[in-house]
Design a protein around this motif. Structure first.
Motif, mmCIF file in Angstrom:
data_model
loop_
_atom_site.group_PDB
_atom_site.id
_atom_site.type_symbol
_atom_site.label_atom_id
_atom_site.label_comp_id
_atom_site.label_asym_id
_atom_site.label_seq_id
_atom_site.Cartn_x
_atom_site.Cartn_y
_atom_site.Cartn_z
ATOM 1 N N ARG A 253 32.028 0.093 18.442
ATOM 2 C CA ARG A 253 30.681 0.282 18.983
ATOM 3 C C ARG A 253 30.273 1.743 18.925
ATOM 4 O O ARG A 253 29.130 2.066 18.549
ATOM 5 N N LEU A 254 31.194 2.656 19.267
ATOM 6 C CA LEU A 254 30.884 4.078 19.208
ATOM 7 C C LEU A 254 30.680 4.524 17.771
ATOM 8 O O LEU A 254 29.774 5.327 17.477
ATOM 9 N N LYS A 255 31.494 4.011 16.863
ATOM 10 C CA LYS A 255 31.328 4.367 15.459
ATOM 11 C C LYS A 255 29.981 3.906 14.922
ATOM 12 O O LYS A 255 29.296 4.651 14.207
ATOM 13 N N LEU B 142 27.230 6.219 16.418
ATOM 14 C CA LEU B 142 27.154 7.498 15.714
ATOM 15 C C LEU B 142 26.578 7.323 14.315
ATOM 16 O O LEU B 142 25.836 8.191 13.829
ATOM 17 N N SER B 143 26.894 6.215 13.665
ATOM 18 C CA SER B 143 26.340 5.966 12.331
ATOM 19 C C SER B 143 24.828 5.778 12.395
ATOM 20 O O SER B 143 24.085 6.340 11.581
ATOM 21 N N TYR B 144 24.357 4.969 13.393
ATOM 22 C CA TYR B 144 22.921 4.773 13.549
ATOM 23 C C TYR B 144 22.214 6.095 13.833
ATOM 24 O O TYR B 144 21.185 6.429 13.221
ATOM 25 N N ALA B 145 22.759 6.856 14.787
ATOM 26 C CA ALA B 145 22.131 8.123 15.149
ATOM 27 C C ALA B 145 22.157 9.102 13.986
ATOM 28 O O ALA B 145 21.158 9.810 13.712
ATOM 29 N N GLY B 146 23.278 9.173 13.268
ATOM 30 C CA GLY B 146 23.353 10.070 12.114
ATOM 31 C C GLY B 146 22.382 9.692 11.027
ATOM 32 O O GLY B 146 21.725 10.570 10.423
ATOM 33 N N GLY C 171 18.413 7.749 18.783
ATOM 34 C CA GLY C 171 19.398 7.092 17.926
ATOM 35 C C GLY C 171 20.666 6.741 18.676
ATOM 36 O O GLY C 171 21.244 5.673 18.476
ATOM 37 N N LEU C 172 21.137 7.641 19.551
ATOM 38 C CA LEU C 172 22.346 7.367 20.317
ATOM 39 C C LEU C 172 22.139 6.211 21.299
ATOM 40 O O LEU C 172 22.968 5.293 21.382
ATOM 41 N N VAL C 173 21.033 6.264 22.049
ATOM 42 C CA VAL C 173 20.776 5.210 23.028
ATOM 43 C C VAL C 173 20.498 3.873 22.342
ATOM 44 O O VAL C 173 21.092 2.827 22.665
ATOM 45 N N LEU D 75 22.002 -1.556 20.288
ATOM 46 C CA LEU D 75 22.037 -2.463 19.140
ATOM 47 C C LEU D 75 23.468 -2.817 18.753
ATOM 48 O O LEU D 75 23.769 -3.969 18.429
ATOM 49 N N ALA D 76 24.370 -1.844 18.774
ATOM 50 C CA ALA D 76 25.773 -2.117 18.439
ATOM 51 C C ALA D 76 26.395 -3.082 19.433
ATOM 52 O O ALA D 76 27.181 -3.964 19.055
ATOM 53 N N GLY D 77 26.042 -2.927 20.718
ATOM 54 C CA GLY D 77 26.567 -3.847 21.721
ATOM 55 C C GLY D 77 26.098 -5.271 21.488
ATOM 56 O O GLY D 77 26.873 -6.228 21.627
ATOM 57 N N ARG D 78 24.812 -5.415 21.133
ATOM 58 C CA ARG D 78 24.281 -6.756 20.871
ATOM 59 C C ARG D 78 24.916 -7.363 19.622
ATOM 60 O O ARG D 78 25.206 -8.559 19.571
ATOM 61 N N MET D 79 25.134 -6.543 18.603
ATOM 62 C CA MET D 79 25.721 -7.057 17.371
ATOM 63 C C MET D 79 27.192 -7.432 17.555
ATOM 64 O O MET D 79 27.674 -8.397 16.960
ATOM 65 N N LEU D 80 27.912 -6.682 18.365
ATOM 66 C CA LEU D 80 29.339 -6.910 18.529
ATOM 67 C C LEU D 80 29.669 -7.891 19.651
ATOM 68 O O LEU D 80 30.849 -8.203 19.860
#
Length: 366
Positions: A10-12, A15-19, A83-85, A90-95
């Motif tokens: 989720r953190l990765k 960071l990918s989304y924000a980057g 992007g971070l928030v 979004l990562a939480g919903r996807m995972l």
């Protein structure tokens, strides 16, 4: 497997989304700045409003850069926070489906095979994975239950001859004048049954593990060999055997497939009419499969009873007390050998009585 701790997925993803969002925003601001540089001069001449004298030179680009740069930095900072928030949400919903699958896996690892993921929603990669995992749990739970029943039945079947042997020996010890020859004959019969059961269990385990070498096999030759071997038994029971069919080449273990054929013919002989019974063994070739069919005359069977005859130690209600009851693993071994050879076993009760057993295996080139 022991692994060193690392960043969560989720953190990765966050960071990918924000980057990526920062990169896209930086490229957009860079394109705006290049566009401004193309149409805005570096310097401009200022002219007084009350006369025609020139007022001096004004550095346009420097002033524009001083105004643009702070606002661009604010925009990039906003994109970073957004992007971070947003990426974290979004990562939480996807995972979330993956977390449910992981929890179900841990429960299965701890021995709880009755749990199901049952992931709702439309079909996608995560739901396909969840459905495949649920299917695996269903099969695994059924397999474990079958193995537990098999172990319990095997223990019971093995305990029976041992208990009989113990009883006979105790009776002989308490009665020194007992007929020794009769005792030896009974002990020999009980010991033979225990050996047959042990060998059947070993064969069942070997076929179930698929620990055998595959080679070209002709089922028609195996049918002839099994028929010739069991012909004296058929004559003893007053049963006639008919054989025929095509050359049926397949791939598998010759020893196991011969055992399969022998078990089918043996069952067809001993579970037949008491007089003037018949057994028909045929082989046939299809475009992609080969068939071995063994049918016999006998008592009428219901489809419900026929479907249970392949269960270990299942002999049928009327057959348990017969002299030829066997160890109850004949058709169970046939089923296991068939599945080990990627085949299909079908049991169909005949209208006039008896049963038709068909084994379908993959065909090979002659």
């Amino acid at each position: 497997m022991d692994r060193s701790p690392g960043l969560s997925v989720r953190l990765k993803l966050t960071l990918s989304y924000a980057g990526f969002l920062m990169l896209a925003g930086g490229l957009l601001l860079g394109a705006v700045w290049v566009f401004l540089l193309r149409y805005v001069p570096d310097r401009a001449m200022l002219k007084n409003a009350d006369d025609n004298d020139m007022g001096g030179v004004f550095p346009v680009r420097s002033v524009l850069l001083g105004v643009f740069a702070p606002r661009a930095a604010v925009v990039l900072a906003f994109l970073l926070v957004f992007g971070l928030v947003g990426g974290w949400i979004l990562a939480g919903r996807m995972l979330a489906p993956l977390i449910r699958i992981t929890d179900a896996t841990r429960m299965a690892t701890n021995g709880s095979l009755s749990h199901r993921i049952q992931l709702p929603g439309r079909k996608d990669e995560f739901r396909e994975l969840a459905d495949a995992f649920d299917t695996m749990l269903v099969r695994l739970e059924a397999h474990v239950a079958e193995q537990q029943r098999f172990a319990a039945n095997a223990s019971h079947e093995l305990r029976t001859p041992l208990a009989i042997t113990k009883t006979l020996l105790e009776a002989a010890r308490n009665d020194p004048h007992r007929d020794t020859d009769q005792l030896v004959d009974r002990l020999h019969a009980v010991n033979t049954r225990a050996i047959d059961l042990t060998e059947a269990l070993l064969l069942f385990s070997r076929a179930n593990q698929r620990s055998f070498t595959r080679e070209p096999v002709d089922l028609s030759l195996l049918a002839e060999e099994a028929t010739e071997t069991l012909l004296p038994l058929a004559e003893k029971h007053g049963v006639t055997i008919e054989t025929g069919g095509d050359i049926t080449p397949t791939i598998g273990s010759q020893a196991l497939l011969l055992q399969l054929t022998t078990n089918l013919v043996h069952n067809a002989i001993v579970h037949n009419l008491p007089d003037q019974g018949s057994v028909r063994v045929t082989t046939s070739l299809r475009p992609k499969t080969v068939l071995l069919t063994v049918e016999n005359t006998g008592e009428k069977l219901t489809p419900e009873l026929a479907s249970t005859l392949t269960d270990p130690f299942q002999r049928g209600t009327e057959r348990v007390h017969a002299d030829h009851a066997g160890v109850g693993l004949g058709l169970a071994i046939v089923k296991t050998i068939t599945h080990a050879h990627d085949g299909r076993l079908t049991l169909t009760p005949r209208t006039a009585g008896g049963i038709r057993v068909t084994v379908e295996l993959p065909a090979t080139a002659p």
